[in-house]
Design a protein around this motif. Structure first.
Motif, PDB file in Angstrom:
ATOM      1  N   ILE A 112     -63.446 -61.755 -50.154  1.00  0.00           N
ATOM      2  CA  ILE A 112     -62.264 -60.932 -50.435  1.00  0.00           C
ATOM      3  C   ILE A 112     -61.710 -60.377 -49.131  1.00  0.00           C
ATOM      4  O   ILE A 112     -62.437 -59.751 -48.359  1.00  0.00           O
ATOM      5  N   LYS A 113     -60.425 -60.604 -48.888  1.00  0.00           N
ATOM      6  CA  LYS A 113     -59.786 -60.078 -47.675  1.00  0.00           C
ATOM      7  C   LYS A 113     -59.569 -58.580 -47.831  1.00  0.00           C
ATOM      8  O   LYS A 113     -59.009 -58.114 -48.819  1.00  0.00           O
ATOM      9  N   ILE A 114     -60.031 -57.833 -46.822  1.00  0.00           N
ATOM     10  CA  ILE A 114     -59.940 -56.373 -46.849  1.00  0.00           C
ATOM     11  C   ILE A 114     -59.072 -55.880 -45.695  1.00  0.00           C
ATOM     12  O   ILE A 114     -59.298 -56.221 -44.534  1.00  0.00           O
ATOM     13  N   ASN A 115     -58.081 -55.071 -46.028  1.00  0.00           N
ATOM     14  CA  ASN A 115     -57.241 -54.421 -45.023  1.00  0.00           C
ATOM     15  C   ASN A 115     -57.773 -53.010 -44.780  1.00  0.00           C
ATOM     16  O   ASN A 115     -58.154 -52.315 -45.727  1.00  0.00           O
ATOM     17  N   TYR A 116     -57.809 -52.583 -43.532  1.00  0.00           N
ATOM     18  CA  TYR A 116     -58.281 -51.222 -43.242  1.00  0.00           C
ATOM     19  C   TYR A 116     -57.669 -50.683 -41.958  1.00  0.00           C
ATOM     20  O   TYR A 116     -57.191 -51.431 -41.106  1.00  0.00           O
ATOM     21  N   LYS A 117     -57.687 -49.345 -41.848  1.00  0.00           N
ATOM     22  CA  LYS A 117     -57.185 -48.664 -40.663  1.00  0.00           C
ATOM     23  C   LYS A 117     -58.346 -48.004 -39.920  1.00  0.00           C
ATOM     24  O   LYS A 117     -59.280 -47.508 -40.547  1.00  0.00           O
ATOM     25  N   ILE A 118     -58.254 -47.977 -38.610  1.00  0.00           N
ATOM     26  CA  ILE A 118     -59.142 -47.162 -37.784  1.00  0.00           C
ATOM     27  C   ILE A 118     -58.250 -46.305 -36.898  1.00  0.00           C
ATOM     28  O   ILE A 118     -57.426 -46.816 -36.143  1.00  0.00           O
ATOM     29  N   ILE A 119     -58.409 -44.992 -37.039  1.00  0.00           N
ATOM     30  CA  ILE A 119     -57.568 -44.054 -36.283  1.00  0.00           C
ATOM     31  C   ILE A 119     -58.465 -43.158 -35.425  1.00  0.00           C
ATOM     32  O   ILE A 119     -59.332 -42.461 -35.955  1.00  0.00           O
ATOM     33  N   GLY A 120     -58.252 -43.184 -34.109  1.00  0.00           N
ATOM     34  CA  GLY A 120     -58.994 -42.300 -33.211  1.00  0.00           C
ATOM     35  C   GLY A 120     -60.347 -42.837 -32.794  1.00  0.00           C
ATOM     36  O   GLY A 120     -60.752 -43.950 -33.146  1.00  0.00           O
ATOM     37  N   GLU A 121     -61.057 -42.013 -32.025  1.00  0.00           N
ATOM     38  CA  GLU A 121     -62.388 -42.345 -31.518  1.00  0.00           C
ATOM     39  C   GLU A 121     -63.314 -41.153 -31.752  1.00  0.00           C
ATOM     40  O   GLU A 121     -62.860 -40.015 -31.834  1.00  0.00           O
ATOM     41  N   GLY A 122     -64.604 -41.437 -31.834  1.00  0.00           N
ATOM     42  CA  GLY A 122     -65.576 -40.364 -32.026  1.00  0.00           C
ATOM     43  C   GLY A 122     -66.542 -40.693 -33.146  1.00  0.00           C
ATOM     44  O   GLY A 122     -66.795 -41.869 -33.441  1.00  0.00           O
ATOM     45  N   GLU A 123     -67.070 -39.663 -33.775  1.00  0.00           N
ATOM     46  CA  GLU A 123     -67.991 -39.879 -34.884  1.00  0.00           C
ATOM     47  C   GLU A 123     -67.241 -40.507 -36.059  1.00  0.00           C
ATOM     48  O   GLU A 123     -66.133 -40.078 -36.396  1.00  0.00           O
ATOM     49  N   PRO A 124     -67.844 -41.514 -36.698  1.00  0.00           N
ATOM     50  CA  PRO A 124     -67.136 -42.205 -37.786  1.00  0.00           C
ATOM     51  C   PRO A 124     -66.999 -41.359 -39.042  1.00  0.00           C
ATOM     52  O   PRO A 124     -67.942 -40.703 -39.477  1.00  0.00           O
ATOM     53  N   PHE A 125     -65.800 -41.405 -39.610  1.00  0.00           N
ATOM     54  CA  PHE A 125     -65.478 -40.664 -40.827  1.00  0.00           C
ATOM     55  C   PHE A 125     -64.812 -41.647 -41.789  1.00  0.00           C
ATOM     56  O   PHE A 125     -63.668 -42.041 -41.595  1.00  0.00           O
ATOM     57  N   LEU A 126     -65.533 -42.062 -42.813  1.00  0.00           N
ATOM     58  CA  LEU A 126     -65.052 -43.066 -43.758  1.00  0.00           C
ATOM     59  C   LEU A 126     -64.411 -42.396 -44.976  1.00  0.00           C
ATOM     60  O   LEU A 126     -65.004 -41.511 -45.592  1.00  0.00           O
TER      61      LEU A 126
END
Length: 248
Positions: A8-22
């Motif tokens: 399944i193709k999944i689209n996602y965003k990653i904004i910023g740097e640092g500790e991961p927050f999902l």
């Protein structure tokens, strides 16, 4: 950004740097509607990750109906692909229910759990029974002209607040699976520190549910936002982000 999980193709965003927050969005939502919250969290040094969950946004729809366990397995695989070993997890509404099970299944990976208007309490109601029966009966008459228009008008007339009206195909059956599963029994097994955030004007997930969740999760804190409704991410993004940052 895109990735493939179990075909399944999944689209996602990653904004910023640092500790991961999902962030796991609610039913019918997507990563775009969490852009503002993501940006505000990124400004405070968090790497905010917001996927379009399968069946929503720009991600592909599963080929068979999913239940909560299907989405939990998907979240765990998504976290593995992105190498998220210790991360903050926020779930809103439908995503909040998924987050509850993720926190129970993988407690060692969750730094802190944020439940925003979490739809994890699903008591049996007459409406849910009617929806399930209508879904089965409606298939018999699917050959009739204007079937879709008639069905949609009927659902709007008898069940005005139901998202069932707005979904089709596989996701319609997925919706029925979601509203039929009550996750109350899982709450007491959550060990991660938990922040419960709710609007006092929420008509989709009553604020009484927030107090119930707070009592069931021993290591939890309840935050009620005055004059806020269910759509915290869109109508109160600044306050929501502020409460998150204050409680990291």
């Amino acid at each position: 950004m895109e990735t493939i999980i179990n075909g399944i193709k999944i689209n996602y965003k990653i904004i910023g740097e640092g500790e991961p927050f999902l962030i796991l969005h609610g039913w019918g939502s997507n990563s775009e509607r969490w852009q503002k919250v993501g940006e505000l969290l990124a400004e405070k040094g968090l790497k905010t990750i917001i996927p379009d969950m399968p069946g929503f946004g720009k991600s592909e729809t599963p080929k068979t109906p999913w239940n909560f366990n299907s989405y939990v397995s998907w979240v765990e695989e998504f976290a593995k692909i992105l190498d998220l070993k210790n991360f903050y997890l926020l779930g809103h509404s439908f995503g909040g229910a998924i987050a509850v099970k993720v926190a129970v299944n993988s407690p060692q990976k969750i730094n802190k759990l944020f439940l925003a208007a979490s739809a994890c309490i699903r008591k049996k109601t007459a409406i849910k029974k009617v929806l399930a029966k209508i879904s089965k009966v409606a298939k018999i008459f699917s050959f009739l002209p204007y079937y879709l228009l008639i069905r949609r008008a009927f659902y709007k007339f008898i069940i005005k607040k139901s998202d069932y009206v707005y979904v089709e195909g596989i996701m319609k059956e997925t919706y029925l699976k979601a509203i039929s599963e009550d996750l109350s029994c899982y709450l007491s097994f959550i060990k991660a520190p938990t922040i419960i955030i709710w609007g006092d004007k929420d008509e989709s997930t009553p604020v009484e549910n927030a107090h119930f969740i707070n009592k069931k999760i021993s290591n939890s804190k309840l935050i009620i936002i005055p004059d806020a409704d269910h759509n915290l991410n869109q109508k109160s993004p600044d306050i929501l982000a502020e409460k998150i940052i204050e409680n990291l």
